[in-house]
Design a protein around this motif. Structure first.
Motif, PDB file in Angstrom:
ATOM      1  N   ILE A 146      66.346 100.317   9.433  1.00 32.68           N
ATOM      2  CA  ILE A 146      64.921 100.326   9.133  1.00 32.68           C
ATOM      3  C   ILE A 146      64.528  98.922   8.698  1.00 32.68           C
ATOM      4  O   ILE A 146      65.183  98.339   7.834  1.00 32.68           O
ATOM      5  N   ARG A 194      56.656 105.310   9.499  1.00 31.06           N
ATOM      6  CA  ARG A 194      57.910 105.032  10.211  1.00 31.06           C
ATOM      7  C   ARG A 194      59.104 105.498   9.386  1.00 31.06           C
ATOM      8  O   ARG A 194      60.053 106.068   9.917  1.00 31.06           O
ATOM      9  N   LEU A 204      51.536 102.484   8.253  1.00 30.61           N
ATOM     10  CA  LEU A 204      52.439 102.523   9.396  1.00 30.61           C
ATOM     11  C   LEU A 204      53.895 102.428   8.942  1.00 30.61           C
ATOM     12  O   LEU A 204      54.758 103.164   9.423  1.00 30.61           O
ATOM     13  N   SER A 205      54.176 101.568   7.982  1.00 27.80           N
ATOM     14  CA  SER A 205      55.533 101.439   7.452  1.00 27.80           C
ATOM     15  C   SER A 205      55.981 102.735   6.790  1.00 27.80           C
ATOM     16  O   SER A 205      57.115 103.192   6.988  1.00 27.80           O
ATOM     17  N   GLN A 257      60.549  96.354   4.324  1.00 21.04           N
ATOM     18  CA  GLN A 257      59.130  96.601   4.098  1.00 21.04           C
ATOM     19  C   GLN A 257      58.528  95.471   3.273  1.00 21.04           C
ATOM     20  O   GLN A 257      59.207  94.866   2.457  1.00 21.04           O
TER      21      GLN A 257
END
Length: 97
Positions: free
Chosen positions: A4, A72, A68-69, A7
């Motif tokens: 991932i 996801r 969006l983060s 962020q």
């Protein structure tokens, strides 16, 4: 497993998260509500206590990018849960047949 991406959160977002815990919400509950890991929130609380809580640097992150983060991360979590369910179903179906 796909990694991932890291962020980036604004200082305001971090302050809001730390304030939730200061107002009495548990770290796990606040982290889950904001789409964070518990450890990330703990790090922010520690940084805020020492006066070193800062934003994501010079790059401005829009609310849409933050959402969006978060989405996801949620999709990745749901995919992991779905794989566990599929494996469990296959295991139990094997015993029935």
């Amino acid at each position: 497993m796909k990694k991932i991406p890291k962020q980036a959160y604004t200082a305001e977002f971090k302050e809001l998260a730390v304030k939730r815990v200061a107002d009495g919400q548990s770290i796990p509950a606040a982290a889950k509500a904001l789409g964070l890991s518990d450890q990330t929130l703990r790090n922010w609380i520690k940084a805020a206590a020492s006066g070193k809580l800062s934003g994501a640097g010079s790059r401005v992150v829009t609310p849409e990018e933050m959402e969006l983060s978060r989405l996801r991360a949620e999709v990745a979590r749901l995919k992991r849960e779905n794989e566990i369910i599929k494996k469990a179903a296959a295991y139990f179906a094997k015993d029935i047949l």
